[in-house]
Scaffold this motif. Structure first.
Motif, short mmCIF file in Angstrom:
data_model
loop_
_atom_site.label_atom_id
_atom_site.label_comp_id
_atom_site.label_asym_id
_atom_site.label_seq_id
_atom_site.Cartn_x
_atom_site.Cartn_y
_atom_site.Cartn_z
N GLU A 48 3.64 -12.58 -5.10
CA GLU A 48 4.67 -11.58 -5.35
C GLU A 48 5.69 -11.62 -4.22
N PRO A 49 6.95 -11.36 -4.55
CA PRO A 49 7.96 -11.31 -3.49
C PRO A 49 7.69 -10.12 -2.56
N ILE A 50 7.96 -10.28 -1.28
CA ILE A 50 7.68 -9.21 -0.34
C ILE A 50 8.96 -8.60 0.22
N ASP A 51 10.12 -8.97 -0.29
CA ASP A 51 11.37 -8.48 0.29
C ASP A 51 11.46 -6.96 0.31
N ARG A 52 10.83 -6.29 -0.66
CA ARG A 52 10.87 -4.83 -0.68
C ARG A 52 9.56 -4.23 -0.22
N GLY A 53 8.59 -5.04 0.15
CA GLY A 53 7.27 -4.53 0.52
C GLY A 53 7.28 -3.72 1.79
N LEU A 54 6.24 -2.90 1.92
CA LEU A 54 6.11 -2.04 3.09
C LEU A 54 4.92 -2.48 3.94
N THR A 55 5.02 -2.23 5.21
CA THR A 55 3.87 -2.45 6.09
C THR A 55 2.99 -1.20 6.01
N VAL A 56 1.80 -1.26 6.56
CA VAL A 56 0.89 -0.11 6.52
C VAL A 56 1.51 1.10 7.23
N VAL A 57 2.33 0.86 8.23
CA VAL A 57 2.97 1.94 8.96
C VAL A 57 4.02 2.65 8.09
N ASP A 58 4.65 1.91 7.17
CA ASP A 58 5.71 2.45 6.33
C ASP A 58 5.21 3.17 5.08
N LEU A 59 3.92 3.04 4.75
CA LEU A 59 3.40 3.67 3.54
C LEU A 59 3.52 5.18 3.61
N THR A 60 3.85 5.78 2.47
CA THR A 60 3.88 7.24 2.36
C THR A 60 2.90 7.67 1.28
N GLU A 61 2.79 8.95 1.08
CA GLU A 61 1.89 9.49 0.06
C GLU A 61 2.26 9.00 -1.33
N SER A 62 3.52 8.70 -1.56
CA SER A 62 3.98 8.28 -2.89
C SER A 62 4.27 6.78 -2.99
N SER A 63 3.74 5.98 -2.07
CA SER A 63 3.95 4.53 -2.08
C SER A 63 2.79 3.81 -2.74
N CYS A 64 3.10 2.80 -3.54
CA CYS A 64 2.07 1.96 -4.14
C CYS A 64 1.38 1.17 -3.04
N ARG A 65 0.07 1.17 -3.08
CA ARG A 65 -0.72 0.50 -2.04
C ARG A 65 -1.28 -0.84 -2.48
N TRP A 66 -0.64 -1.47 -3.45
CA TRP A 66 -1.09 -2.79 -3.92
C TRP A 66 -0.73 -3.82 -2.84
N PRO A 67 -1.72 -4.54 -2.29
CA PRO A 67 -1.43 -5.51 -1.23
C PRO A 67 -0.81 -6.79 -1.76
N THR A 68 0.10 -7.34 -1.00
CA THR A 68 0.70 -8.63 -1.32
C THR A 68 0.72 -9.48 -0.05
N GLY A 69 0.62 -10.77 -0.23
CA GLY A 69 0.65 -11.68 0.91
C GLY A 69 -0.72 -11.92 1.49
N ASN A 70 -0.75 -12.61 2.58
CA ASN A 70 -2.00 -12.98 3.25
C ASN A 70 -2.32 -11.94 4.31
N PRO A 71 -3.46 -11.21 4.18
CA PRO A 71 -3.78 -10.19 5.18
C PRO A 71 -3.99 -10.73 6.59
N ARG A 72 -4.18 -12.02 6.71
CA ARG A 72 -4.34 -12.62 8.04
C ARG A 72 -3.01 -13.01 8.67
N ASP A 73 -1.93 -12.86 7.91
CA ASP A 73 -0.60 -13.22 8.41
C ASP A 73 0.31 -12.00 8.30
N LEU A 74 0.50 -11.29 9.39
CA LEU A 74 1.26 -10.05 9.35
C LEU A 74 2.74 -10.25 9.05
N THR A 75 3.23 -11.47 9.09
CA THR A 75 4.62 -11.70 8.71
C THR A 75 4.79 -11.73 7.19
N THR A 76 3.71 -11.93 6.44
CA THR A 76 3.81 -11.96 4.98
C THR A 76 3.05 -10.84 4.30
#
Length: 86
Positions: free
Chosen positions: A31-59
């Motif tokens: 999935e494209p990550i251009d609009r994705g949020l980091t864990v710090v940016d998540l809010t109560e109303s944010s979708c928490r579906w993970p995208t990218g490689n959890p071992r690579d914080l840039t993606t």
């Protein structure tokens, strides 16, 4: 005796349909990550579906689309929760 790599390849190649989506056709890290949020940016109303490689914080990101109850946006909720069998 077959090698473990061959057994894993057989499992990975299997097409399974869950919730109307072919499992092998969908990979979260594609999935494209251009609009994705980091864990710090998540809010109560944010979708928490993970995208990218959890071992690579840039993606690694979370979807971030609006949720209307639950943890996922409408699209990701369809993937996460399967309908009950009739």
């Amino acid at each position: 005796m077959p090698r473990i790599d061959a057994a894993v390849a057989d499992i990975a190649a299997a097409e399974t349909i869950e919730g109307g989506v072919a499992v092998t056709a969908y990979f979260a890290d594609q999935e494209p990550i251009d609009r994705g949020l980091t864990v710090v940016d998540l809010t109560e109303s944010s979708c928490r579906w993970p995208t990218g490689n959890p071992r690579d914080l840039t993606t690694f990101r979370y979807c971030g689309e609006a949720v209307h109850g639950g943890s996922y946006c409408e699209r990701h909720a369809r993937l996460a929760y399967l309908p009950r069998a009739a």
